[in-house]
Scaffold this active site. Structure first.
Site, PDB file in Angstrom:
ATOM      1  N   ARG A  78       0.861  -1.177   0.000  1.00  0.00           N
ATOM      2  CA  ARG A  78       0.000   0.000   0.000  1.00  0.00           C
ATOM      3  C   ARG A  78       0.897   1.226   0.000  1.00  0.00           C
ATOM      4  O   ARG A  78       1.936   1.248   0.628  1.00  0.00           O
ATOM      5  CB  ARG A  78      -0.873   0.035   1.250  1.00  0.00           C
ATOM      6  N   TYR A 218      -1.044  -3.547  -7.033  1.00  0.00           N
ATOM      7  CA  TYR A 218      -0.909  -4.235  -5.751  1.00  0.00           C
ATOM      8  C   TYR A 218      -2.258  -4.321  -5.013  1.00  0.00           C
ATOM      9  O   TYR A 218      -3.034  -3.353  -5.011  1.00  0.00           O
ATOM     10  CB  TYR A 218       0.130  -3.513  -4.872  1.00  0.00           C
ATOM     11  N   LYS A 227      -9.400  -2.193   1.511  1.00  0.00           N
ATOM     12  CA  LYS A 227      -9.151  -1.048   2.396  1.00  0.00           C
ATOM     13  C   LYS A 227      -9.881   0.216   1.924  1.00  0.00           C
ATOM     14  O   LYS A 227     -10.386   0.985   2.733  1.00  0.00           O
ATOM     15  CB  LYS A 227      -7.652  -0.765   2.489  1.00  0.00           C
ATOM     16  N   HIS A 248     -10.937  -1.933  11.433  1.00  0.00           N
ATOM     17  CA  HIS A 248      -9.803  -2.794  11.089  1.00  0.00           C
ATOM     18  C   HIS A 248      -9.694  -3.867  12.180  1.00  0.00           C
ATOM     19  O   HIS A 248      -8.806  -3.818  13.025  1.00  0.00           O
ATOM     20  CB  HIS A 248      -8.540  -1.929  11.023  1.00  0.00           C
ATOM     21  N   SER A 270      -1.537  -3.162  11.497  1.00  0.00           N
ATOM     22  CA  SER A 270      -0.992  -4.123  10.546  1.00  0.00           C
ATOM     23  C   SER A 270       0.264  -4.776  11.115  1.00  0.00           C
ATOM     24  O   SER A 270       1.062  -4.110  11.781  1.00  0.00           O
ATOM     25  CB  SER A 270      -0.629  -3.429   9.232  1.00  0.00           C
ATOM     26  N   CYS A 272       0.533  -6.907  13.468  1.00  0.00           N
ATOM     27  CA  CYS A 272       0.516  -7.126  14.918  1.00  0.00           C
ATOM     28  C   CYS A 272      -0.302  -8.351  15.307  1.00  0.00           C
ATOM     29  O   CYS A 272      -0.639  -8.536  16.475  1.00  0.00           O
ATOM     30  CB  CYS A 272       0.018  -5.883  15.636  1.00  0.00           C
ATOM     31  N   ASP A 295      -9.528  -9.411   9.296  1.00  0.00           N
ATOM     32  CA  ASP A 295      -8.970  -8.082   8.989  1.00  0.00           C
ATOM     33  C   ASP A 295      -9.959  -6.934   9.117  1.00  0.00           C
ATOM     34  O   ASP A 295      -9.592  -5.867   9.583  1.00  0.00           O
ATOM     35  CB  ASP A 295      -8.379  -8.102   7.569  1.00  0.00           C
ATOM     36  N   ARG A 391       2.058 -11.900  -0.121  1.00  0.00           N
ATOM     37  CA  ARG A 391       0.716 -12.210   0.386  1.00  0.00           C
ATOM     38  C   ARG A 391       0.138 -13.479  -0.233  1.00  0.00           C
ATOM     39  O   ARG A 391       0.499 -13.863  -1.336  1.00  0.00           O
ATOM     40  CB  ARG A 391      -0.231 -11.049   0.037  1.00  0.00           C
ATOM     41  N   ASN A 520      -2.277 -17.454  23.927  1.00  0.00           N
ATOM     42  CA  ASN A 520      -3.140 -16.280  24.119  1.00  0.00           C
ATOM     43  C   ASN A 520      -4.560 -16.686  24.507  1.00  0.00           C
ATOM     44  O   ASN A 520      -5.349 -15.852  24.953  1.00  0.00           O
ATOM     45  CB  ASN A 520      -3.144 -15.417  22.847  1.00  0.00           C
TER      46      ASN A 520
HETATM   47  P1  GTP Z   1      -2.550  -7.050   8.411  1.00  0.00           P
HETATM   48  O1  GTP Z   1      -3.114  -8.265   7.772  1.00  0.00           O
HETATM   49  O2  GTP Z   1      -1.430  -6.408   7.618  1.00  0.00           O
HETATM   50  O3  GTP Z   1      -3.575  -6.038   8.834  1.00  0.00           O
HETATM   51  O4  GTP Z   1      -1.804  -7.494   9.771  1.00  0.00           O
HETATM   52  P2  GTP Z   1      -2.194  -8.576  10.892  1.00  0.00           P
HETATM   53  O5  GTP Z   1      -2.630  -7.850  12.133  1.00  0.00           O
HETATM   54  O6  GTP Z   1      -3.058  -9.659  10.393  1.00  0.00           O
HETATM   55  O7  GTP Z   1      -0.768  -9.113  11.232  1.00  0.00           O
HETATM   56  P3  GTP Z   1      -0.154 -10.530  10.982  1.00  0.00           P
HETATM   57  O8  GTP Z   1      -1.011 -11.628  11.534  1.00  0.00           O
HETATM   58  O9  GTP Z   1       0.288 -10.632   9.581  1.00  0.00           O
HETATM   59  O10 GTP Z   1       1.111 -10.316  11.972  1.00  0.00           O
HETATM   60  C1  GTP Z   1       1.951 -11.315  12.110  1.00  0.00           C
HETATM   61  C2  GTP Z   1       3.110 -10.898  12.981  1.00  0.00           C
HETATM   62  O11 GTP Z   1       2.726 -10.870  14.346  1.00  0.00           O
HETATM   63  C3  GTP Z   1       4.181 -11.951  12.850  1.00  0.00           C
HETATM   64  O12 GTP Z   1       5.439 -11.337  12.961  1.00  0.00           O
HETATM   65  C4  GTP Z   1       3.895 -12.854  14.051  1.00  0.00           C
HETATM   66  O13 GTP Z   1       5.016 -13.563  14.441  1.00  0.00           O
HETATM   67  C5  GTP Z   1       3.468 -11.841  15.091  1.00  0.00           C
HETATM   68  N1  GTP Z   1       2.609 -12.419  16.127  1.00  0.00           N
HETATM   69  C6  GTP Z   1       1.307 -12.793  16.017  1.00  0.00           C
HETATM   70  N2  GTP Z   1       0.842 -13.274  17.190  1.00  0.00           N
HETATM   71  C7  GTP Z   1       1.876 -13.183  18.063  1.00  0.00           C
HETATM   72  C8  GTP Z   1       2.037 -13.496  19.444  1.00  0.00           C
HETATM   73  O14 GTP Z   1       1.128 -13.942  20.127  1.00  0.00           O
HETATM   74  N3  GTP Z   1       3.258 -13.263  20.008  1.00  0.00           N
HETATM   75  C9  GTP Z   1       4.303 -12.754  19.283  1.00  0.00           C
HETATM   76  N4  GTP Z   1       5.461 -12.556  19.886  1.00  0.00           N
HETATM   77  N5  GTP Z   1       4.193 -12.437  17.973  1.00  0.00           N
HETATM   78  C10 GTP Z   1       2.997 -12.647  17.383  1.00  0.00           C
HETATM   79 MN    MN Z   2      -3.848 -10.064   8.482  1.00  0.00          MN
HETATM   80 MN    MN Z   3      -5.053  -5.121   7.622  1.00  0.00          MN
END
Ligand code: GTP
Ligand code: MN
Ligand code: MN
Length: 610
Positions: A78, A218, A227, A248, A270, A272, A295, A391, A520
């Protein structure tokens, strides 16, 4: 097996016809093709994409009906710098968005749009975000000159004839115009990933429910239902309607060993972990997670005064690197077939690979996301085999733990809303807001810390309120006010409880203090027990944290001192947080809701006496 789509004569909604003809004149495509959404058509489009070099078909035995695409190396994410909210009054876009007046934006766009589809086909995609007939869903029509967009849209939305039938009943729609802005001269050969980076603009006109995106192919810039429409335009429309929200957020269903179910919505910025949490495999015996969305959530106050949510998307468009059987088993199973992979690596046996899929890349020749070849025994240091933002696109229906209520047009009732960010220090593993208003203030202060790896000063906060910073289609201060207003409109008995989580606290060696992922589920258990009013909690200045013993850590190896660390609030450190949030809030001027300021003042007072 050429396919001809739906004839223009089958479109009886005059507004749709006018829209098509208006842009046909401007864009000057060679042909118009109205997509029907059938499987035969999908195969035909994929065939076109293979012939043009955009797609390579993956090994059918390993990954049936799946394809890999490599984008132009400059068109991989993006593009926030070229994203605009175009409103008559700049204050309506607010301080967090790029703004241009609709007239000025058109002056920039018109030369780009003029003749942009010469030598190409203009595909017309009638699509629905959310189940057809849902009071929470919305319709759109996207014009595009990208077959890649058509095949991705078939996964990410409901599209084709049945949506056109809805439109023919006179339904209104969001106007989406997309062009790669790479016209072809007569006889000119196309390239695998046409785009036009200097003329990349992702522009939103909420006053006329219109999106115009040029120069990029993209996903986030080109799949306009996602989005652009589902968040930026829909957040505007939701506020206008007064009883809706576009967020989101992931949506998940959590069921206890006793068989009681709860729906939770969670907003994390994003990267996280939304996709991870949405498909979590609980380590706590007897607990079950089912996925509604990973998402985006659209919420609306239901007939009973509860807050109902749908996932407006029909597929997952997730980050590939880091996704594996260990970190996200169900996401892996969702993309076993009928999937599209963009900017991942291609292996000698015709499969995909990315960093984190397995510990080591496989043996043999690997084609990197840039199209170079590399192998383990080449002696060359390993480059990025997949792009960090590569992706997968796969249908939600393939998720083994998809909740059947995903298909329910009424949506699911939300009991808890969870915010989170990446916080190495200070922020506890979980805490609960004291009230909805307090929760709105917490959402307004969602932030991640700048880490040593990123630019900027370590420990500095990068704010991403409600995880909506790149996606709120209007003034962020007014958006907070809308959240406060919703809190007044929902039946108090059904008002979701608000929480904040942080999986990312680190110790002195920068090791994660909390194991995360499936573990978690322990935090989720505490959250729903708080919804029930049964879990023990200690009141701190920032909200309720788990009382000693209230967080179920049975069977988990974690030291008492780490656990205490994760659930204790350092008032002195939080005063620094208040100061940073206050400074951030100041940029919203008169749009900062007084209630949000009062909540921050109250937090400060509580911290000072703590
Ligand atoms: P978008 O799809 O871009 O909106 O992002 P998203 O929020 O879906 O993030 P995504 O699931 O792609 O984020 C993955 C990142 O978060 C990776 O680096 C994972 O390792 C990390 N992650 C996810 N859950 C955990 C957790 O419980 N602990 C830790 N340490 N890292 C985590
Ligand atoms: Mn995601
Ligand atoms: Mn997203």
């Amino acid at each position: 097996m050429p396919h001809s789509g739906i004839p223009v004569s089958a479109v009886t909604n005059q507004k749709v016809l006018d829209f098509i003809h208006e842009y046909q004149k401007i864009l000057e495509p060679d042909n118009i093709y109205i997509v029907d959404g059938t499987e035969e058509e999908d195969l035909y489009m994929k065939d076109i994409l293979v012939k043009s070099g955009t797609f390579t078909k993956l090994n059918e035995a390993k990954r049936p009906n799946s394809y890999i695409a490599r984008s132009d190396p400059a068109d991989v994410a993006r593009s926030e710098a070229s994203t605009f909210i175009c409103t008559t009054n700049p204050e309506d876009a607010g301080p967090t968005n790029n703004w241009k007046s609709p007239a000025d934006m058109r002056k920039v766009l018109d030369p780009v749009l003029h003749g942009a589809m010469k030598g190409r086909t203009m595909f017309v995609i009638a699509f629905s975000m959310g189940p057809l007939g849902s009071p929470i869903g919305r319709l759109g029509v996207q014009l595009t000159d990208s077959a890649y967009v058509v095949v991705n849209s078939r996964i990410m939305t409901i599209m084709g004839k049945k949506v056109l039938d809805e439109l023919n009943h006179g339904k209104d729609f969001v106007r989406c115009i997309h062009t790669v802005a790479h016209p072809l001269k007569p006889g000119e050969k196309d390239i695998p990933w046409p785009c036009n980076i200097p003329n990349r603009f992702i522009t939103h006109f909420p006053e006329t429910k219109t999106i115009i995106s040029t120069g990029s192919g993209y996903g986030g810039n080109a799949l306009l239902g996602k989005k652009c429409m589902a968040l930026r335009i829909s957040s505007w429309l939701a506020r206008e309607e007064g009883d809706a929200m576009a967020e989101h957020m992931l949506i998940m269903k959590l069921t206890s060993p006793e068989g009681k179910s709860y729906y939770i919505a969670a907003a994390f910025p994003s990267a996280c972990g939304k996709t991870n949490l949405a498909m979590l495999r609980p380590t706590l015996p007897g607990w079950k997670v089912e996925c509604v969305g990973d998402d985006i959530a659209w919420l609306k106050i239901g007939p009973d005064g509860d807050l109902r949510a749908i996932n407006p998307e029909s597929g997952f468009f997730g980050v590939a690197p880091g996704t594996s059987d260990d970190t996200n088993y169900y996401a892996m199973r969702s993309m076993d077939k009928n999937s599209i992979y963009t900017n991942v690596a291609y292996t000698e046996d015709g499969d995909v690979w990315w960093e984190g899929l397995t510990k080591e890349p496989p043996a043999g020749k690997i084609t990197t996301w840039r199209g170079a070849t590399w192998s383990k025994d080449s002696g060359v240091p390993k480059p990025d085999l997949a792009h960090p933002n590569s992706r997968f696109t796969c249908p939600s229906s393939q998720c083994p733990i998809l909740d059947k209520a995903y298909y329910d047009p009424k949506g699911v009732p939300i009991s808890a809303i969870v915010f989170g960010g990446r916080r190495e220090t200070r922020t506890p593993l979980v805490f609960q807001a004291l009230s909805w208003e307090h929760g709105v203030m917490i959402g307004s202060g969602v932030a991640s810390e700048v880490t040593a790896a990123a630019e900027g000063v370590r420990g500095q906060l990068r704010f991403d309120p409600f995880a909506m910073l790149p996606f709120c289609g209007y003034n962020m201060g007014d958006y907070w006010q809308h959240w406060l207003d919703i809190g007044k409109k929902v039946n108090p008995a059904h008002l979701p409880k608000v929480f904040h989580v942080n999986w990312f606290r680190r110790g002195p060696q920068r090791e994660f203090l909390w194991p995360g992922f499936g573990e978690n589920s322990r935090v989720l258990k505490w959250i729903v027990e708080r919804v029930e009013g049964t879990a023990g909690a200690a009141e701190t200045p920032i909200g309720y944290v788990p009382a000693p013993g209230a967080l179920d850590v049975s069977g988990l190896t974690i030291s008492e001192s780490v656990l205490t660390d994760l659930t204790t609030v350092d008032a002195k450190s939080y005063l620094d947080e208040v100061a940073a949030v206050r400074e951030y809030h100041s940029k919203f001027g008169s749009h900062l809701p007084p209630v949000v300021k009062e909540q921050l003042d109250a937090l400060e007072s509580r911290l000072k006496v703590a």
